[in-house]
Design an enzyme around this catalytic site. Structure first.
Site, PDB file in Angstrom:
ATOM      1  N   ASP A  58      -2.380 -18.150   3.831  1.00  0.00           N
ATOM      2  CA  ASP A  58      -3.372 -18.964   3.105  1.00  0.00           C
ATOM      3  C   ASP A  58      -4.032 -19.975   4.044  1.00  0.00           C
ATOM      4  O   ASP A  58      -5.246 -20.172   4.029  1.00  0.00           O
ATOM      5  CB  ASP A  58      -2.766 -19.629   1.863  1.00  0.00           C
ATOM      6  CG  ASP A  58      -1.372 -20.221   2.100  1.00  0.00           C
ATOM      7  OD1 ASP A  58      -0.820 -20.018   3.194  1.00  0.00           O
ATOM      8  OD2 ASP A  58      -0.855 -20.877   1.184  1.00  0.00           O
ATOM      9  N   ASP A  70     -11.901  -8.389   6.304  1.00  0.00           N
ATOM     10  CA  ASP A  70     -13.189  -8.477   5.605  1.00  0.00           C
ATOM     11  C   ASP A  70     -13.744  -9.899   5.712  1.00  0.00           C
ATOM     12  O   ASP A  70     -14.947 -10.099   5.897  1.00  0.00           O
ATOM     13  CB  ASP A  70     -13.040  -8.103   4.120  1.00  0.00           C
ATOM     14  CG  ASP A  70     -13.084  -6.590   3.882  1.00  0.00           C
ATOM     15  OD1 ASP A  70     -12.775  -5.834   4.824  1.00  0.00           O
ATOM     16  OD2 ASP A  70     -13.430  -6.172   2.756  1.00  0.00           O
ATOM     17  N   ASP A  75      -6.030  -6.443   5.572  1.00  0.00           N
ATOM     18  CA  ASP A  75      -7.197  -5.903   4.877  1.00  0.00           C
ATOM     19  C   ASP A  75      -8.123  -7.043   4.457  1.00  0.00           C
ATOM     20  O   ASP A  75      -9.333  -7.029   4.711  1.00  0.00           O
ATOM     21  CB  ASP A  75      -6.695  -5.113   3.648  1.00  0.00           C
ATOM     22  CG  ASP A  75      -7.775  -4.279   2.996  1.00  0.00           C
ATOM     23  OD1 ASP A  75      -8.921  -4.277   3.495  1.00  0.00           O
ATOM     24  OD2 ASP A  75      -7.478  -3.630   1.971  1.00  0.00           O
ATOM     25  N   TYR A 116       0.800  -1.222   0.000  1.00  0.00           N
ATOM     26  CA  TYR A 116       0.000   0.000   0.000  1.00  0.00           C
ATOM     27  C   TYR A 116       0.839   1.282   0.000  1.00  0.00           C
ATOM     28  O   TYR A 116       0.289   2.370   0.100  1.00  0.00           O
ATOM     29  CB  TYR A 116      -0.960  -0.002   1.196  1.00  0.00           C
ATOM     30  CG  TYR A 116      -2.088  -1.013   1.069  1.00  0.00           C
ATOM     31  CD1 TYR A 116      -1.950  -2.139   0.272  1.00  0.00           C
ATOM     32  CD2 TYR A 116      -3.285  -0.836   1.743  1.00  0.00           C
ATOM     33  CE1 TYR A 116      -2.969  -3.067   0.159  1.00  0.00           C
ATOM     34  CE2 TYR A 116      -4.314  -1.763   1.627  1.00  0.00           C
ATOM     35  CZ  TYR A 116      -4.148  -2.883   0.834  1.00  0.00           C
ATOM     36  OH  TYR A 116      -5.149  -3.795   0.721  1.00  0.00           O
ATOM     37  N   LYS A 172       3.602 -14.759   5.030  1.00  0.00           N
ATOM     38  CA  LYS A 172       3.823 -15.710   3.934  1.00  0.00           C
ATOM     39  C   LYS A 172       5.330 -15.797   3.705  1.00  0.00           C
ATOM     40  O   LYS A 172       5.840 -15.657   2.581  1.00  0.00           O
ATOM     41  CB  LYS A 172       3.074 -15.213   2.682  1.00  0.00           C
ATOM     42  CG  LYS A 172       3.072 -16.163   1.509  1.00  0.00           C
ATOM     43  CD  LYS A 172       2.120 -17.331   1.676  1.00  0.00           C
ATOM     44  CE  LYS A 172       2.246 -18.277   0.479  1.00  0.00           C
ATOM     45  NZ  LYS A 172       1.448 -19.497   0.641  1.00  0.00           N
TER      46      LYS A 172
HETATM   47 MG    MG Z   1     -10.931  -3.332   3.167  1.00  0.00          MG
END
Ligand code: MG
Ligand code: NAI
Length: 335
Positions: A206, A234, A230, A126, A173
């Site tokens: 994962d 969700d 992020d 990001y 990861k």
């Molecule tokens: Mg989001």
């Protein structure tokens, strides 16, 4: 006097932030709250050519805390437009994103989930270092630093200490991203060694995505990098009813911005159907931050009582409007 800066933003942000503000106002016993209103977002950009005007930044800097709704961001590049929430996170170095997921008392929610995702909020993919090379190749740079990994890990362990039976799971990861996630993992494990009283384990992202669906009640605090946090948060919201119910906090050294996890929801905006639970629970997190835990708890109890009564917005299978749900929460607070 406590000043709260309100930034409704776009779309349903303008419906759920007024709802959360009504709930805060209904807490009659609370010390004096003063609300200041500030603009940000796509509409603000259209009107003023700036998605996050200087006076909004000043209002956030001056306030004791900020309650932010949601903003619309175009998926393609628009000259001069940068997402205000990303700008806020960067301007005030809001390095930690706390995303709690707690079961709600309804059939739409998985039971016995009580976890906290602590997401690094300033770096990773990001940082926005993306470029095209020729017509057919696009490259993004992923930035992970020891400093940012260390402070997010410290905050995760400090948050864990506030919880009953704490355990921190470091999610990464590092088997593939050996340099970036290797550094994140190594730094988090070093911080874990400073907290020998708190149980700690690690999991590949994962595997975590699968375990979160299969047995979410197994997890307590999850600390991870920006993009993974992020996505996983969700996913976690999906376990308890969806994006409409998920709150969050963006914390820096001096500034705190609380916001529902959801976006501006253009598909339902302006219809009075938005679920205000995410925004109201974000306001409860804001109260905790202002050291008003009793008020925060009464807000949460009021929300749970209304949900238990079966009064639900359409995203949770009911037919209540934002207005009816909010009125019921306010009534519950008064009872
Ligand atoms: Mg989001
Ligand atoms: P979204 O979160 O706005 O909507 C996703 C789905 O969830 C939609 O079906 C929507 O109706 C539903 N939903 C969201 N909030 C709800 C609520 N309070 N009550 C009931 N249903 C709700 O995400 P989407 O559609 O990907 O993005 C829409 C816009 O929002 C985009 O412009 C995006 O850039 C922006 N966005 C902004 C965020 C922020 O301000 N922090 C975060 C995510 C997206």
């Amino acid at each position: 006097m406590t000043t709260i800066c309100l930034i409704p933003g776009d779309g349903v942000g303008r419906e759920v932030i007024p709802a959360a503000t009504e709930v805060l106002t209904a807490l009659g016993t609370l010390r004096d709250l003063r609300f200041v209103h500030a603009e940000a977002g796509w509409d603000c950009f259209q009107k003023r050519g700036n998605a996050l005007p200087a006076e909004t930044l000043e209002a956030v800097a001056r306030a004791d805390a900020t309650l932010f709704g949601a903003v619309s961001s175009p998926s393609g590049r628009v000259a001069g437009y940068r997402s205000p929430i990303l700008q806020l996170r960067q301007s005030f170095d809001l390095y930690a994103n706390l995303r709690p997921t707690l079961s709600l008392p309804g059939g739409f929610s998985r039971p016995q989930v009580d976890l906290l995702i602590v997401r690094e909020n300033t770096e990773d993919l990001y940082v926005g270092r993306e470029r095209r090379e020729g017509a057919d190749t696009a490259i993004a740079e992923r930035v992970i630093t020891r400093r940012a990994s260390e402070r997010i890990a410290r905050l995760a362990f400090a948050q864990a200490r506030l919880r009953a039976d704490p355990r921190v799971t470091i999610v990464h990861k590092a088997n593939v991203l050996k340099e970036t996630d290797g550094l994140f993992r190594e730094t988090c494990l070093a911080v874990a060694a400073e907290f020998p009283d708190i149980a700690c384990d690690e999991m590949l992202v994962d595997a975590m995505a699968m375990r979160l669906v299969k047995d979410p009640e197994h997890f307590d605090v999850i600390v991870t990098t920006n993009l993974f946090g992020d996505i996983l948060s969700d996913e976690a919201a999906g376990l308890i009813g969806g994006l409409g119910v998920a709150p969050s906090a963006n914390l820096g050294e001096r500034v705190a911005v609380f916001e529902p996890v959801h976006g501006s929801a253009p598909d339902i905006a302006g219809k009075g159907l938005a679920n205000p639970i995410g925004a109201i629970l974000s306001a409860a997190m804001l109260l905790d931050f202002l050291r008003e835990p009793a008020a925060a708890e009464s807000v949460r109890r009021a929300v749970y009582a209304v949900v238990r009564s079966g009064l639900l917005t359409p995203d949770l299978g009911g037919n209540a409007t934002t207005r009816r749900f909010t009125d019921a929460v306010v009534r519950e607070l008064a009872s």
